[in-house]
Enzyme design. Structure first.
Site, mmCIF file in Angstrom:
data_model
loop_
_atom_site.group_PDB
_atom_site.id
_atom_site.type_symbol
_atom_site.label_atom_id
_atom_site.label_comp_id
_atom_site.label_asym_id
_atom_site.label_seq_id
_atom_site.Cartn_x
_atom_site.Cartn_y
_atom_site.Cartn_z
ATOM 1 N N ASP A 86 0.739 -1.420 -0.098
ATOM 2 C CA ASP A 86 0.105 -0.011 0.004
ATOM 3 C C ASP A 86 0.791 1.341 -0.051
ATOM 4 O OD1 ASP A 86 -1.755 1.918 0.342
ATOM 5 O OD2 ASP A 86 -2.948 0.744 1.966
ATOM 6 N N ASP A 97 -3.333 7.183 -3.523
ATOM 7 C CA ASP A 97 -3.123 6.269 -2.676
ATOM 8 C C ASP A 97 -3.606 4.940 -3.414
ATOM 9 O OD1 ASP A 97 -3.366 4.598 -0.579
ATOM 10 O OD2 ASP A 97 -4.922 5.728 0.689
ATOM 11 N N HIS A 156 -11.944 5.994 1.460
ATOM 12 C CA HIS A 156 -11.981 7.277 2.102
ATOM 13 C C HIS A 156 -11.524 8.634 1.091
ATOM 14 C CE1 HIS A 156 -7.531 7.104 1.763
ATOM 15 N NE2 HIS A 156 -7.689 5.671 1.952
ATOM 16 N N HIS A 164 -7.873 11.016 4.958
ATOM 17 C CA HIS A 164 -9.342 10.361 5.386
ATOM 18 C C HIS A 164 -10.311 11.373 5.508
ATOM 19 C CE1 HIS A 164 -6.217 7.222 6.145
ATOM 20 N NE2 HIS A 164 -7.263 6.341 5.739
ATOM 21 N N GLU A 189 -10.808 0.955 -1.485
ATOM 22 C CA GLU A 189 -9.863 -0.079 -1.286
ATOM 23 C C GLU A 189 -10.755 -1.395 -0.513
ATOM 24 O OE1 GLU A 189 -7.061 0.799 1.844
ATOM 25 O OE2 GLU A 189 -8.077 2.527 2.203
ATOM 26 N N GLU A 277 -6.615 -1.329 -4.171
ATOM 27 C CA GLU A 277 -7.081 0.092 -4.097
ATOM 28 C C GLU A 277 -6.504 0.784 -5.268
ATOM 29 O OE1 GLU A 277 -6.524 3.550 -0.587
ATOM 30 O OE2 GLU A 277 -5.009 1.767 -0.835
#
Length: 297
Positions: A86, A97, A156, A164, A189, A277
């Site tokens: 990640d 992300d 998020h 977030h 994700e 993700e």
């Protein structure tokens, strides 16, 4: 709507993240040092002109998130491991992300479950979709393959130096939720597990972030605080600032309420968790996938 200059920063961060994640995943092989793999991957982000949005997470088997090497970590990848990689990149605070699962065992269907849940969710994205509908689709894709979605982990919203925010993208069906609008930027994700479908905190904590500004007296804590301030509240790893007195300084900053830790999150012992993700920007008729090649899945 999103300003063009900001969109370009999100897209550049995503381009770097896509390349760095692809290369990071290729480094995951039995016998390879986890610490060396992480260092090489984080160095690559900087070399490509990005900044590290959060420490590279390497979460293995039952661990779902928030693990990263400790100072002097001697662990290596082992045959049979299920490895979540990640990775986060930012350009001037605008974050990409992205994550994928590398299977060193025989878990192709579990890896497929989270990946196809993500792809299905992405195909749904457009203005007017409600996030609860996305969660239902994610849950269905995972459960029809015989696994459970992790219900207490979510996608998020992303914003300037914010990892977030709104919208929250559930991995299970919920009533209602946020209605998507053009310009919204967020990460989806899905996590699929052979365990309970619920993660809990382990004692291991290697990732921290600043949550407040408070006076600090200890000289070592003051020095560490000064360095941490440069992160603009984005997370960092203990190894990033490790020195003879850094652990004592870190503990002081936690006691003072300046920092919070992110414990490793895990399902029950013996279970396996997969993750996939991407980061997206909602457009008028769909979305741009910033962390995918050519911004499309």
């Amino acid at each position: 709507m999103i300003e063009e200059e900001i969109k370009e920063k999100y897209l550049l961060a995503g381009k770097i993240a896509y390349k760095c994640l692809t290369d990071a995943a290729a480094r995951v092989k039995p016998g390879v040092s986890i610490a060396e793999m992480v260092e090489a991957s984080e160095d690559q982000i900087i070399e490509m002109g990005g900044e590290i949005a959060f420490p590279l997470n390497i979460s293995i088997n039952a661990d779902a998130a928030h693990d990263t090497p400790s100072p002097g970590d001697e662990r290596v990848f082992e045959e049979g491991d299920l490895v979540k990689v990640d990775l986060g990149v930012h350009i001037d605070g605008y974050v990409a992300d992205t994550a994928r699962t590398v299977d060193l065992g025989d878990n192709a269907l579990l890896v497929e479950a989270s990946r196809e849940a993500l792809n299905t969710a992405i195909r749904m994205i457009k203005p007017g979709i409600v996030t609860g509908e996305i969660g239902a689709a994610v849950q269905n894709e995972i459960e029809k393959r015989g696994f459970k979605p992790v219900s207490n982990l979510t996608g998020h919203g992303l914003d300037h130096y914010m990892l977030h925010g709104i919208p929250m993208i559930p991995n299970v069906a919920i009533n209602g939720g946020t209605t998507l609008e053009e310009g919204m930027t967020f990460a989806i994700e899905p996590f699929a597990t052979t365990g309970t479908g619920h993660v809990s905190e382990s004692p291991r904590v290697e990732i921290f972030s600043q949550i407040a500004k408070r006076p600090v007296r200890m000289p070592a804590a003051k020095r560490l605080y000064k360095e941490i301030m440069k992160k603009n509240s984005l997370p960092f790893a203990r190894r990033h600032y490790y020195s003879e007195k850094s652990d004592m300084a870190l503990a002081q900053l936690i006691r003072n309420g300046v920092l919070r830790g992110y414990p490793v999150l895990h399902d029950i012992s013996g279970s396996l968790v997969s993750q996939a993700e991407h980061t997206l920007i909602v457009t008028g008729d769909g979305c741009l996938v910033t962390t995918a090649e050519n911004n499309r899945i």
